[in-house]
Design a protein around this motif. Structure first.
Motif, short mmCIF file in Angstrom:
data_model
loop_
_atom_site.label_atom_id
_atom_site.label_comp_id
_atom_site.label_asym_id
_atom_site.label_seq_id
_atom_site.Cartn_x
_atom_site.Cartn_y
_atom_site.Cartn_z
N ARG A 73 49.58 -76.77 15.65
CA ARG A 73 49.02 -75.36 15.99
C ARG A 73 47.41 -75.76 16.32
N ALA A 74 46.86 -76.85 15.79
CA ALA A 74 45.30 -77.06 16.21
C ALA A 74 45.27 -77.54 17.32
N LEU A 75 46.35 -78.30 17.84
CA LEU A 75 46.10 -78.98 19.42
C LEU A 75 46.65 -78.32 20.27
N ARG A 79 50.97 -69.38 20.74
CA ARG A 79 51.70 -68.36 19.46
C ARG A 79 53.25 -68.48 20.23
N LEU A 80 53.81 -69.43 19.36
CA LEU A 80 55.21 -69.26 19.60
C LEU A 80 55.78 -69.07 18.10
N PRO A 81 57.31 -68.69 18.16
CA PRO A 81 57.73 -68.27 16.94
C PRO A 81 57.51 -69.59 15.89
N VAL A 84 59.98 -72.46 15.99
CA VAL A 84 59.46 -73.51 17.27
C VAL A 84 58.02 -73.89 16.61
N ASP A 85 57.47 -73.58 16.04
CA ASP A 85 56.26 -74.35 15.51
C ASP A 85 56.66 -75.51 14.30
N TRP A 134 46.79 -72.36 8.74
CA TRP A 134 48.01 -72.27 7.74
C TRP A 134 48.70 -70.87 8.05
N ARG A 135 47.97 -69.88 8.55
CA ARG A 135 48.62 -68.63 8.52
C ARG A 135 49.45 -68.36 10.14
N SER A 136 50.43 -67.84 9.67
CA SER A 136 51.48 -67.68 10.83
C SER A 136 50.97 -66.64 11.92
N GLY A 137 50.23 -65.48 10.98
CA GLY A 137 49.84 -64.33 11.90
C GLY A 137 50.97 -63.47 12.47
#
Length: 758
Positions: A73-75, A79-81, A84-85, A134-137
């Motif tokens: 997520r950081a790199l 905004r994927l499901p 997938v993350d 940490w948050r999916s949002g």
């Protein structure tokens, strides 16, 4: 491990009652829960200790998926499901684990490898700018039906693995004494990576390891962190998260380039189920090499590891070609580095895809995208590093040999015809290959939407990957048919291209007619192939004509009625000006593979039995005693070099180094780069048939067992550094009873005795 299989349904909306929202949240967990339950049940039913299952699940979640997903997520900032993350993050977690373990192992502290994942999690918890990851949002979700379909695909792989691999590879004697020939080889490399960095070939002391070995560093790291036996990791656990990553990310890549989760799920299913059409009444199986069986995931863990990591790389490539963004080049470089040592097969395929896309872009716009050039440069640099540094320039027996695959394929048919030097026969078989492959991936010829758009560019690159794999299969040869791994690697991406064409071809048809049209046309294709098979000659082909022309025609001839019937349908639809005629034609041609798919599923779900015993009943316990009472730096000598039962010496003998986790002076030499390089005629010489290249060393080794003298034992100890002897009285090289006079017997059970040279 399996929580990344899928996430539930579409966003529900804040206006819905709390109870309904809670129900929807539970539904989102259903695919992952089903996959997890099936996996645990399969493991426990086949003798896997429950403690090991729990420990490994915790290790994957905390040391791979969690830190990897945070880094992903950081790199990438995509905004994927969430599914997938988590899956792509697990691939990044493998990179973090492997590279950290290599450093820790080189420093002599392998258990410190867990510090890499631990410090990553701490950093994301302590640094304010990183906490948001940490948050999916509000992220898009995989629709529930498609999530369940993906979970079903994973469950199919697990159940098939249990029936075909777990049943034949137990964890205790006698069920683990007759493994597939390569499994002890993999186990020996896990032991090598547990104790040494950089690694070498454990079966021949001092020989470089010119092989894809990163997957073994993953298993070694997991073994140190959890205390689980390497055999349990190899035979039961380590492949499962790799399969989970692959089964989530292939549909995700399909969705990225087609905007359809249905297309992504179909590509995954086709990868494992659809085989090329097999129109021969005399054929013993799927023609032109069918899909990879689930068993292959365990028998070739390097391929499985490479497939998982490359699927995460494919997600980045698809996004990069669609949206741009040079920030993605950092995670691309990280995953390329991991792919280099996981399965370098993927690197030349990716480079070929980049080159094809660059050529198409140039023809369209007279310019090449800078991001594409950077991707190509990174791939080329990584490929060069892998080939000339990591693998030392070894070719592993791969030679330029046009039509070698066709020759070997024809020689496998019931005639056992020796067609070497019969170019017409080889050309005929090769033509049949091309026809079969053109049929199975017929959708690649379907229409494209928005020429020059992002999705179209990704499909062009994947098409280049597929075409390169077919070229390798037709132009190169390897004694173990290793060139076929290129085709296995490219299959998911060829299917993404094919499914994209099939879906696009259906668009002119009314929405309600589309599934009916696809099913009806596919069924018609299956029926046509069944008719051709029924009308064919049940006798295998013979070499009747000079040059083998008749033999070659026997392969091509059944495709003639298929082509006539398909062409007639195409003409009829064209004359009637049916707007969806291309869809009907493409789905009909794809339907030709349905009978082969049915045979594939039947084979994948057929329970396997135990193989003939190759390891002495007391051998595993003896080698584990040696592991417990020796130092990892100790060198072992043995009289066992050949597999039992073969007329000629088949030197694929690995169980001593596998279970002792110690380097052996000379145990097996078949898979060494030096043995592969010595092959002069890969069509006639099996890689297992060459004698050991250092006859003096082998003679000095065996003399200690057959006719020992004080001088012989001293040479082994002083010149070569041997401390332990493993004598197998069931081996071809006999053991003299006088050996007890020159070495101290430390352990003896049945035919296996362990001596120490003091």
């Amino acid at each position: 491990m399996t929580t990344a299989i899928a996430q539930g349904a579409e966003t529900s909306g804040d206006e819905q009652p709390a109870g309904e929202r809670s129900a929807r949240r539970l539904l989102r967990l259903l695919p992952g829960a089903v996959a997890a339950l099936v996996t645990v049940a399969a493991l426990l039913a086949h003798g896997t200790p429950g403690r090991d299952v729990a420990l490994f699940a915790a290790y994957v979640a905390l040391a791979l998926t969690l830190p990897g997903a945070l880094l992903w997520r950081a790199l990438t900032r995509l905004r994927l499901p969430v599914a997938v993350d988590l899956a792509a993050g697990t691939a990044v977690g493998y990179a973090l684990e492997c590279f950290t373990y290599m450093a820790a192992r080189a420093a002599g502290q392998p258990r410190l490898a867990v510090l890499g994942p631990a410090l990553t999690v701490v950093a994301f918890a302590a640094v304010p700018r990183l906490r948001r990851h940490w948050r999916s949002g509000h992220r898009p979700r995989v629709p529930l039906p498609h999530g369940l379909a993906i979970a079903a695909g994973f469950c199919f792989l697990v159940v098939s693995s249990a029936l075909t691999v777990f049943r034949g590879h137990g964890l205790t004697p006698p069920a683990n004494l007759g493994p597939y020939v390569d499994m002890p080889f993999h186990l020996a490399l896990v032991g090598e990576l547990r104790h040494h960095m950089p690694p070498t070939i454990p079966e021949v002391a001092g020989q470089p390891l010119s092989y894809h070995w990163f997957v073994y560093s993953d298993m070694a790291a997991a073994s140190w962190a959890t205390g689980i036996e390497p055999e349990t990791l190899l035979y039961r656990l380590s492949v499962l998260p790799m399969l989970a990553v692959f089964t989530v990310l292939v549909p995700a890549v399909g969705h990225l380039v087609t905007r359809s989760w249905t297309a992504g799920a179909l590509a995954l299913a086709a990868t494992y189920l659809l085989a090329p059409p097999d129109p021969y009444a005399w054929s013993p199986g799927a023609f032109a090499f069918g899909p990879p069986t689930p068993a292959l995931a365990w028998l070739s863990p390097t391929q499985t590891f490479g497939a998982a990591v490359f699927s995460a790389l494919a997600v980045l490539v698809a996004v990069l070609l669609r949206d741009g963004g040079r920030r993605l080049l950092v995670p691309v470089a990280l995953l390329l580095a991991l792919v280099a040592g996981a399965k370098a097969t993927y690197l030349p395929l990716l480079l070929a895809g980049v080159c094809l896309l660059a050529a198409v872009d140039w023809l369209r716009t007279r310019r090449v995208d800078r991001d594409l050039l950077l991707l190509g440069g990174l791939t080329l640099a990584t490929l060069a590093f892998a080939q000339f540094v990591l693998f030392g320039g070894a070719a592993q027996g791969v030679r330029v040999w046009p039509l070698f695959t066709a020759i070997k394929m024809a020689a496998r048919w019931p005639t056992r015809a020796a067609i070497d030097g019969l170019p017409w026969a080889a050309a005929g078989v090769c033509a049949a290959f091309l026809l079969a492959w053109a049929a199975i991936w017929a959708g690649a010829f379907g229409p494209r939407r928005r020429p020059g758009s992002g999705p179209d560019r990704a499909l062009t690159l994947f098409l280049g990957v597929g075409l390169a794999s077919l070229g390798v299969v037709l132009l190169l040869g390897q004694p173990g048919l290793g060139q076929l791994y290129f085709l296995t690697a490219a299959r998911p991406y060829l299917w993404i291209v094919a499914v994209a064409g099939l879906v696009a071809a259906l668009r002119p048809a009314p929405p309600r007619l589309r599934p009916v049209l696809a099913v009806a046309a596919g069924a018609a294709g299956a029926g046509v192939l069944a008719l051709v098979r029924a009308a064919g000659d049940p006798a295998p082909p013979r070499l009747d004509a000079p040059g083998g022309a008749g033999f070659g025609w026997a392969f091509v001839l059944p495709f003639v009625p298929l082509a006539l019937l398909t062409g007639g349908l195409a003409l009829a639809l064209a004359l009637r000006r049916v707007p969806w005629r291309r869809a009907a034609l493409l789905w009909l041609v794809t339907g030709l593979s349905v009978p082969s798919a049915i045979a594939t599923v039947r084979a994948d779900l057929t329970p396997a039995g135990l193989r003939p015993q190759e390891i002495p009943a007391e051998g595993v316990a003896a080698m584990r005693w040696l592991r417990a009472h020796s130092d990892p730096a100790d060198l072992v000598a043995t009289n066992a070099h050949c597999r039992p039962g073969a007329r000629r010496c088949d030197s694929r003998h690995f169980w001593i180094s596998a279970y002792a986790e110690r380097r052996v002076l000379v145990e097996s030499w078949s898979y060494t780069a030096r043995n592969m390089a010595a092959l002069e005629d890969i069509n006639r010489q099996p890689m297992t048939g060459l004698p050991f290249w250092d006859a003096g060393l082998l003679a000095a080794n065996d003399a200690v067992f057959t006719a020992p003298t004080e001088r012989d034992v001293s040479v082994l100890k002083e010149r070569y550094g041997v401390r332990w002897l493993v004598a197998d009285r069931g081996a071809r090289v006999r053991v003299s009873p006088r050996l007890d006079a020159y070495a101290v017997r430390r352990y003896s059970d049945g035919p296996v005795t362990v001596y120490e040279i003091v």
